[in-house]
Design a protein around this motif. Structure first.
Motif, PDB file in Angstrom:
ATOM      1  N   SER A  23      -4.234   9.847  -8.698  1.00 35.16           N
ATOM      2  CA  SER A  23      -4.321   9.123  -7.424  1.00 35.16           C
ATOM      3  C   SER A  23      -5.768   9.026  -6.951  1.00 35.16           C
ATOM      4  O   SER A  23      -6.169   8.013  -6.381  1.00 35.16           O
ATOM      5  CB  SER A  23      -3.430   9.770  -6.355  1.00 35.16           C
ATOM      6  N   SER A  27      -7.940   5.645  -6.429  1.00 33.05           N
ATOM      7  CA  SER A  27      -8.745   5.407  -5.223  1.00 33.05           C
ATOM      8  C   SER A  27     -10.179   5.038  -5.584  1.00 33.05           C
ATOM      9  O   SER A  27     -10.775   4.135  -4.977  1.00 33.05           O
ATOM     10  CB  SER A  27      -8.742   6.644  -4.322  1.00 33.05           C
ATOM     11  N   MET A  53       1.289   6.728 -14.239  1.00 32.39           N
ATOM     12  CA  MET A  53       2.018   7.142 -13.041  1.00 32.39           C
ATOM     13  C   MET A  53       3.402   6.477 -12.966  1.00 32.39           C
ATOM     14  O   MET A  53       4.160   6.748 -12.049  1.00 32.39           O
ATOM     15  CB  MET A  53       1.198   6.809 -11.793  1.00 32.39           C
TER      16      MET A  53
END
Length: 176
Positions: A23, A27, A53
């Motif tokens: 994650s 980002s 993911m």
């Protein structure tokens, strides 16, 4: 002087390779894309994170951007094809992989992946054809022999299946 936005790229890459905190990698790539919307590798790498993911829709959106930014690149079509295959959309996968082959007919992995698509869509003969093309381009591609052997077996062509399984075993033994 290093472009500050590329620091996000390299941190995202390190996080992806480490396989943790995807994650944060997403980002980082998102910040980079916001700063440089034409940075194709950021879309590609963010899509790879999304695939790991299990977020196929987001991955496909990024691969769509890659194809739009580099319509003449086989890599974007290949990656989008693999992503479509992962979500079970074999006809879309085959279409993208076919376009990738048009753009780069010398890459055995594209034929191999399209062979998988044909096999899962029930077109065993075309799968055999693609696995054969992959083998012709890369005679040491063990998995192509294995998958082609499976296809021969499905068709009752057992002698050809045995030949391919034997070759796959030989290649595996040589790799050990």
């Amino acid at each position: 002087i290093v472009d500050p936005s590329t620091m996000y790229f390299f941190r995202g890459l390190a996080l992806f390779k480490k396989g943790e905190d995807l994650s944060t990698a997403v980002s980082d790539y998102s910040l980079l894309i916001k700063a440089r919307p034409d940075y194709v590798d950021a879309y590609t790498n963010r899509a790879a994170c999304f695939l790991k993911m299990g977020e196929y829709t987001k991955a496909l959106s990024d691969f769509d951007a890659v194809v739009a930014l580099r319509p003449g690149s086989a890599e974007g079509f290949y990656n989008r094809g693999v992503a479509n295959a992962m979500r079970g959309a074999q006809s879309l996968a085959i279409a993208d992989l076919s376009r990738a082959i048009e753009l780069n007919p010398k890459d055995p992995l594209i034929y191999y992946e399209r062979g998988i698509g044909f096999r899962f869509s029930g077109d065993v003969e075309r799968a055999i054809s693609d696995y054969s093309a992959a083998i012709n381009l890369r005679p040491d591609l063990e998995s192509a022999y294995h998958n082609r052997g499976n296809c021969f077996s499905v068709l009752g062509r057992h002698q050809e299946a045995i030949r391919d399984f034997t070759k796959a075993i030989e290649l595996r033994a040589n790799a050990l």
